[in-house]
Scaffold this active site. Structure first.
Site, mmCIF file in Angstrom:
data_model
loop_
_atom_site.group_PDB
_atom_site.id
_atom_site.type_symbol
_atom_site.label_atom_id
_atom_site.label_comp_id
_atom_site.label_asym_id
_atom_site.label_seq_id
_atom_site.Cartn_x
_atom_site.Cartn_y
_atom_site.Cartn_z
ATOM 1 N N ARG A 254 -20.480 7.150 -10.114
ATOM 2 C CA ARG A 254 -21.125 7.312 -8.818
ATOM 3 C C ARG A 254 -22.253 6.308 -8.580
ATOM 4 N NH1 ARG A 254 -24.439 12.503 -9.071
ATOM 5 N NH2 ARG A 254 -25.326 10.991 -10.472
ATOM 6 N N LYS B 246 -13.769 16.737 -26.109
ATOM 7 C CA LYS B 246 -14.196 18.117 -26.229
ATOM 8 C C LYS B 246 -15.504 18.318 -25.453
ATOM 9 C CE LYS B 246 -17.012 19.400 -29.783
ATOM 10 N NZ LYS B 246 -18.352 18.795 -29.682
ATOM 11 N N HIS C 234 -13.228 13.856 -32.474
ATOM 12 C CA HIS C 234 -13.488 12.589 -33.169
ATOM 13 C C HIS C 234 -13.480 12.744 -34.688
ATOM 14 C CE1 HIS C 234 -17.679 13.984 -33.413
ATOM 15 N NE2 HIS C 234 -17.902 13.048 -34.296
ATOM 16 N N GLU D 252 -26.380 19.153 -40.472
ATOM 17 C CA GLU D 252 -26.999 18.052 -39.729
ATOM 18 C C GLU D 252 -28.506 18.185 -39.813
ATOM 19 O OE1 GLU D 252 -24.647 16.783 -36.070
ATOM 20 O OE2 GLU D 252 -24.604 18.951 -35.978
ATOM 21 N N ASP E 170 -19.702 24.364 -30.282
ATOM 22 C CA ASP E 170 -19.965 22.942 -30.453
ATOM 23 C C ASP E 170 -19.157 22.344 -31.611
ATOM 24 O OD1 ASP E 170 -21.310 20.515 -29.820
ATOM 25 O OD2 ASP E 170 -22.653 20.831 -31.526
ATOM 26 N N HIS F 103 -14.354 20.874 -34.924
ATOM 27 C CA HIS F 103 -14.428 20.083 -36.162
ATOM 28 C C HIS F 103 -14.182 20.934 -37.412
ATOM 29 C CE1 HIS F 103 -15.963 17.316 -33.323
ATOM 30 N NE2 HIS F 103 -17.256 17.528 -33.480
HETATM 31 C C1 BG6 Z 1 -20.286 16.589 -31.860
HETATM 32 C C2 BG6 Z 1 -21.232 17.723 -31.597
HETATM 33 O O1 BG6 Z 1 -18.975 16.938 -31.520
HETATM 34 O O2 BG6 Z 1 -20.335 16.250 -33.243
HETATM 35 C C3 BG6 Z 1 -22.636 17.374 -32.039
HETATM 36 O O3 BG6 Z 1 -21.224 18.017 -30.218
HETATM 37 C C4 BG6 Z 1 -22.624 16.922 -33.479
HETATM 38 O O4 BG6 Z 1 -23.523 18.470 -31.880
HETATM 39 C C5 BG6 Z 1 -21.600 15.822 -33.665
HETATM 40 O O5 BG6 Z 1 -23.922 16.455 -33.791
HETATM 41 C C6 BG6 Z 1 -21.493 15.413 -35.114
HETATM 42 O O6 BG6 Z 1 -20.673 14.298 -35.222
HETATM 43 P P1 BG6 Z 1 -20.835 13.301 -36.437
HETATM 44 O O7 BG6 Z 1 -19.723 12.343 -36.258
HETATM 45 O O8 BG6 Z 1 -22.192 12.691 -36.303
HETATM 46 O O9 BG6 Z 1 -20.725 14.139 -37.657
#
Ligand code: BG6
Length: 499
Positions: free
Chosen positions: A55, A157, A187, A225, A244, A249
């Protein structure tokens, strides 16, 4: 839209990635650096176009500058090869439009026609609230089909926020695209070490005989994390760890660890096996969900010597928020291979270190020959698949410590990615974007897979919603997690592996 300032020679095999929401973070931080890395090693099809759609009143030049800076800031390999990057950006164009306005989509289609692009990858790099509108408008302007080439769509996602919304998003996608055209991005599946789970399990003969309930005591999957919610609290406060990362994952890591060998290494066979795992997971809802999960929220603490605030004090988090930033779950995969073997999953923000790993804990020897503690601690044989950082695989063994006693100490055999292959492994997006362009959906989640993962997750979400949360457990930032999570696993006579 500004005129497209290119030589309009039609070409028969042009490929374009259309990035909806190109002005956002994902395009700059992940997509553009990934495209650049692929271009650098000559993996992108030729000619290749980037069409940004958003946009903001940007010019082609402005978008090129921002994407250029994205590669400078976030590119994996340095120094940046300016020639490659400029070559890529010379073919980048911006379409200014809101996501609702069909005129914008018509302009996009005109650009695609003018540039002679046959094959188009639509990338939804927008907040999920826009997915339906964009898909509808692609359908309304008939851009999902093409006589001589392909059209595909990548969906990031979260796919919905519960089972119902996931099903309705899926119905929307399927009203325009066929399943074969849809690439649902998790991912984690593109991480080298996650792909290596396939290689490790199905490219080696020696572990397979041990990979079952007879020799494995339990499995722990940890995604810790050290970061907090950062600037994403608006989204996170409504999602929590469960939406999340658990629904996607963590469950993906579980399916890869538990799945049977596929009939072939292709999208259908691999995903068939993963779906079977999800279908075999015990139904946890109601009381069972409460017994088999634990959640908590972080309060202020210290990480790397720095004081960090409580979750509730983070910008954009509701003052009384009861969103979990940590969760643990105990799941069972009820099939012949895994019946009775607990899979403990846990993930938390603001833990001491960023670590993702799968630890396979093998059973004890049947007879203690060397005294009470016959082997090195309670868990002599553990196989650790380290997803990140320090990517690698470690096997712990008990060995005789030198001396005139029979004393057993833990020792480790270690494989390190960096040592074996040198350098850093490629970023997940590099592989995944390339796979979309090549039409290989093996590392993407299929509609039934997402549905099963939500079915399971929904049971927990609903059970949690029925709980009185006046005393939501907390943990201090920078600690190994809430004490309740330790009790949770200790009740089974086990303990979390310290990372
Ligand atoms: C994302 C989450 O999908 O994955 C985040 O939304 C998370 O909250 C992230 O921090 C972690 O990805 P990676 O590749 O840094 O382990």
């Amino acid at each position: 839209m500004p005129e497209i300032d290119v030589n309009l020679e039609p070409c028969s095999e042009g490929v374009a990635v259309v990035i909806f929401g190109v002005t956002g973070d994902l395009a700059r931080r992940k997509l553009m650096p990934a495209l650049y890395e692929n271009a650098k090693i000559g993996r992108l099809p030729e000619p290749f176009y980037i069409l940004g759609f958003a946009r903001r009143p940007w010019s082609h030049e402005k978008m090129r500058d921002v994407l250029h800076q994205g590669v400078v800031d976030y590119g994996r390999t340095k120094p940046i090869d300016e020639k490659v990057l400029d070559g890529l950006l010379d073919n980048a164009y911006y379409v200014e439009s809101t996501f609702q306005d069909q005129e914008g989509y018509k302009k996009l289609q005109e650009s695609i026609n003018q540039l002679g692009i046959q094959n188009t990858l639509f990338y939804l790099s927008t907040p999920p609230g826009w997915y339906s509108t964009i898909v509808e408008n692609i359908g309304a302007t008939e851009m999902e089909a093409c006589a001589n080439g392909w059209r595909r769509i990548v969906v990031e996602k979260p796919f919905g926020r519960d089972l119902e919304t996931a099903l309705s998003l899926d119905a929307k996608l399927h009203s325009v695209f066929s399943e074969e055209q849809i690439y649902r991005m998790d991912h984690y599946l593109g991480k080298e070490t996650v792909q290596n789970i396939h290689a490790f399990r199905f490219g080696n003969g020696i572990f397979e005989p041990l990979w079952n309930r007879k020799y494995i005591d339990h499995i722990q999957i940890t995604m810790a994390e050290s970061d907090g919610v950062g600037t994403r609290a608006g989204y996170y406060d409504k999602a929590g760890v469960i939406r999340d990362v658990f629904q996607n994952h963590l469950l993906q890591l579980l399916t890869l660890t538990a799945m049977e060998a596929p009939a072939a290494f292709n999208a259908k066979s691999v995903r068939d096996e993963k779906v079977k795992v999800l279908k075999s997971i015990n139904d946890i809802s109601g009381e069972k969900a409460l017994e088999n999960t634990f959640r908590a929220q972080y309060v202020s603490g210290t990480i790397d010597g720095k004081r960090v605030p409580s979750y509730r004090d983070e910008p954009d988090v509701a003052a009384e928020s009861t969103t979990e930033t940590y969760m643990a779950a105990r799941l069972f995969v009820n099939n012949w291979r895994w019946a009775g073997v607990p899979f403990y999953l846990r993930s938390g923000k603001r833990m001491p270190k960023r670590v993702t790993e799968i630890s396979i804990q093998f059973t004890q020897v049947p007879l203690a020959l060397f005294g009470q503690r016959n082997l090195a601690g309670e868990a002599p044989n553990v196989l650790i698949i380290r997803i990140q950082p320090d990517e690698g695989i470690t096997l712990y063994l008990g060995a005789k410590a030198p001396g005139n006693q029979m004393r057993i100490e833990p020792v480790r055999m270690h494989f390190s990615y960096a040592e074996a292959f040198g350098g850093e492994p490629p970023e997940a997006y590099e592989r995944l974007l390339l796979d979309c362009l090549l039409g290989d959906a093996t590392l993407f989640t299929r509609s039934d897979e997402v549905e099963e993962a939500w079915r399971l997750t929904n049971g927990i979400i609903e059970a949690w919603a029925s709980q009185d949360l006046e005393n939501l457990p907390v943990y201090e930032a920078g600690t190994q997690g809430p004490h309740g999570a330790d009790d949770f696993i200790r009740d089974d006579g086990r303990k979390w592996r310290e990372n």
